[in-house]
Design a protein around this motif. Structure first.
Motif, PDB file in Angstrom:
ATOM      1  N   GLY A  40       0.845  -1.188   0.000  1.00 26.07           N
ATOM      2  CA  GLY A  40       0.000   0.000   0.000  1.00 26.07           C
ATOM      3  C   GLY A  40       0.875   1.230   0.000  1.00 26.07           C
ATOM      4  O   GLY A  40       2.088   1.146  -0.161  1.00 26.07           O
ATOM      5  N   GLY A  41       0.266   2.361   0.179  1.00 24.28           N
ATOM      6  CA  GLY A  41       1.017   3.612   0.267  1.00 24.28           C
ATOM      7  C   GLY A  41       1.818   3.670   1.566  1.00 24.28           C
ATOM      8  O   GLY A  41       1.836   2.719   2.343  1.00 24.28           O
ATOM      9  N   ALA A  42       2.443   4.782   1.826  1.00 26.49           N
ATOM     10  CA  ALA A  42       3.261   4.959   3.021  1.00 26.49           C
ATOM     11  C   ALA A  42       2.441   4.667   4.272  1.00 26.49           C
ATOM     12  O   ALA A  42       1.366   5.224   4.467  1.00 26.49           O
ATOM     13  CB  ALA A  42       3.821   6.368   3.072  1.00 26.49           C
ATOM     14  N   GLY A  43       2.909   3.738   5.074  1.00 23.29           N
ATOM     15  CA  GLY A  43       2.251   3.405   6.325  1.00 23.29           C
ATOM     16  C   GLY A  43       1.073   2.454   6.194  1.00 23.29           C
ATOM     17  O   GLY A  43       0.508   2.032   7.195  1.00 23.29           O
ATOM     18  N   ALA A  44       0.685   2.118   4.983  1.00 25.27           N
ATOM     19  CA  ALA A  44      -0.463   1.219   4.775  1.00 25.27           C
ATOM     20  C   ALA A  44      -0.032  -0.237   4.973  1.00 25.27           C
ATOM     21  O   ALA A  44       1.107  -0.604   4.720  1.00 25.27           O
ATOM     22  CB  ALA A  44      -1.035   1.401   3.377  1.00 25.27           C
ATOM     23  N   VAL A  45      -0.970  -1.043   5.387  1.00 24.16           N
ATOM     24  CA  VAL A  45      -0.717  -2.472   5.579  1.00 24.16           C
ATOM     25  C   VAL A  45      -0.815  -3.169   4.221  1.00 24.16           C
ATOM     26  O   VAL A  45      -1.768  -2.932   3.476  1.00 24.16           O
ATOM     27  CB  VAL A  45      -1.750  -3.077   6.562  1.00 24.16           C
ATOM     28  N   PRO A  46       0.158  -4.027   3.866  1.00 24.07           N
ATOM     29  CA  PRO A  46       0.077  -4.751   2.592  1.00 24.07           C
ATOM     30  C   PRO A  46      -1.176  -5.635   2.537  1.00 24.07           C
ATOM     31  O   PRO A  46      -1.588  -6.203   3.544  1.00 24.07           O
ATOM     32  CB  PRO A  46       1.335  -5.611   2.586  1.00 24.07           C
ATOM     33  N   ALA A  47      -1.771  -5.728   1.355  1.00 29.08           N
ATOM     34  CA  ALA A  47      -2.977  -6.545   1.146  1.00 29.08           C
ATOM     35  C   ALA A  47      -2.578  -7.893   0.550  1.00 29.08           C
ATOM     36  O   ALA A  47      -1.786  -7.941  -0.384  1.00 29.08           O
ATOM     37  CB  ALA A  47      -3.935  -5.821   0.210  1.00 29.08           C
ATOM     38  N   GLU A  48      -3.146  -8.962   1.098  1.00 31.74           N
ATOM     39  CA  GLU A  48      -2.876 -10.288   0.545  1.00 31.74           C
ATOM     40  C   GLU A  48      -3.554 -10.409  -0.812  1.00 31.74           C
ATOM     41  O   GLU A  48      -4.734 -10.102  -0.960  1.00 31.74           O
ATOM     42  CB  GLU A  48      -3.396 -11.366   1.488  1.00 31.74           C
ATOM     43  N   VAL A  49      -2.798 -10.858  -1.804  1.00 30.40           N
ATOM     44  CA  VAL A  49      -3.316 -11.027  -3.160  1.00 30.40           C
ATOM     45  C   VAL A  49      -3.622 -12.492  -3.429  1.00 30.40           C
ATOM     46  O   VAL A  49      -4.718 -12.829  -3.856  1.00 30.40           O
ATOM     47  CB  VAL A  49      -2.303 -10.498  -4.201  1.00 30.40           C
ATOM     48  N   ALA A  50      -2.631 -13.358  -3.191  1.00 26.68           N
ATOM     49  CA  ALA A  50      -2.797 -14.773  -3.510  1.00 26.68           C
ATOM     50  C   ALA A  50      -1.925 -15.630  -2.606  1.00 26.68           C
ATOM     51  O   ALA A  50      -0.855 -15.200  -2.173  1.00 26.68           O
ATOM     52  CB  ALA A  50      -2.427 -15.037  -4.968  1.00 26.68           C
ATOM     53  N   VAL A  51      -2.410 -16.843  -2.350  1.00 28.03           N
ATOM     54  CA  VAL A  51      -1.652 -17.847  -1.598  1.00 28.03           C
ATOM     55  C   VAL A  51      -1.587 -19.099  -2.470  1.00 28.03           C
ATOM     56  O   VAL A  51      -2.617 -19.589  -2.926  1.00 28.03           O
ATOM     57  CB  VAL A  51      -2.317 -18.176  -0.243  1.00 28.03           C
ATOM     58  N   LEU A  52      -0.380 -19.578  -2.708  1.00 29.21           N
ATOM     59  CA  LEU A  52      -0.164 -20.791  -3.487  1.00 29.21           C
ATOM     60  C   LEU A  52       0.305 -21.879  -2.540  1.00 29.21           C
ATOM     61  O   LEU A  52       1.322 -21.724  -1.871  1.00 29.21           O
ATOM     62  CB  LEU A  52       0.896 -20.557  -4.573  1.00 29.21           C
ATOM     63  N   ASN A  53      -0.444 -22.965  -2.451  1.00 32.60           N
ATOM     64  CA  ASN A  53      -0.133 -24.041  -1.525  1.00 32.60           C
ATOM     65  C   ASN A  53      -0.465 -25.376  -2.210  1.00 32.60           C
ATOM     66  O   ASN A  53      -1.605 -25.575  -2.624  1.00 32.60           O
ATOM     67  CB  ASN A  53      -0.944 -23.871  -0.243  1.00 32.60           C
ATOM     68  N   PRO A  54       0.519 -26.288  -2.324  1.00 34.94           N
ATOM     69  CA  PRO A  54       0.267 -27.540  -3.031  1.00 34.94           C
ATOM     70  C   PRO A  54      -0.771 -28.433  -2.350  1.00 34.94           C
ATOM     71  O   PRO A  54      -1.483 -29.172  -3.019  1.00 34.94           O
ATOM     72  CB  PRO A  54       1.633 -28.221  -3.091  1.00 34.94           C
ATOM     73  N   GLN A  55      -0.912 -28.367  -1.039  1.00 36.48           N
ATOM     74  CA  GLN A  55      -1.880 -29.198  -0.321  1.00 36.48           C
ATOM     75  C   GLN A  55      -3.281 -28.608  -0.345  1.00 36.48           C
ATOM     76  O   GLN A  55      -4.268 -29.305  -0.473  1.00 36.48           O
ATOM     77  CB  GLN A  55      -1.456 -29.401   1.130  1.00 36.48           C
TER      78      GLN A  55
END
Length: 85
Positions: A40-55
């Protein structure tokens, strides 16, 4: 191990772009999950986009559904994703 990503990626408006991410594992290491975050912008919390998990499979968060896909197959040492359009 070591994560290898390019310093920059060039995208063309209206076309797909691959965001590469490769993990060079050390002996006895195995990648069990890859998580992509959008800064995100300065001080913003990153947003989860994708999770790749084989199980548990691949999970893409709203509003990225249909726009983010896994690029490779098999081993998660290649955790690249494709941003569509």
């Amino acid at each position: 191990g070591r994560v290898e990503v390019p310093r920059s990626v060039t995208a063309v408006l209206g076309q797909d772009v691959v965001l590469p991410c490769r993990y060079r594992a050390q002996e006895q290491e195995q990648v069990v999950q890859v998580t992509w975050l959008k800064r995100g912008g300065a001080g913003a919390v990153p947003a989860e986009v994708a999770v790749l998990n084989p199980q548990h499979g691949e999970h893409v968060q709203e509003p990225f559904v249909g726009r983010v896909l896994r690029h490779g197959h098999g081993d998660l040492g290649d955790g690249a994703i494709v941003l569509r359009n």
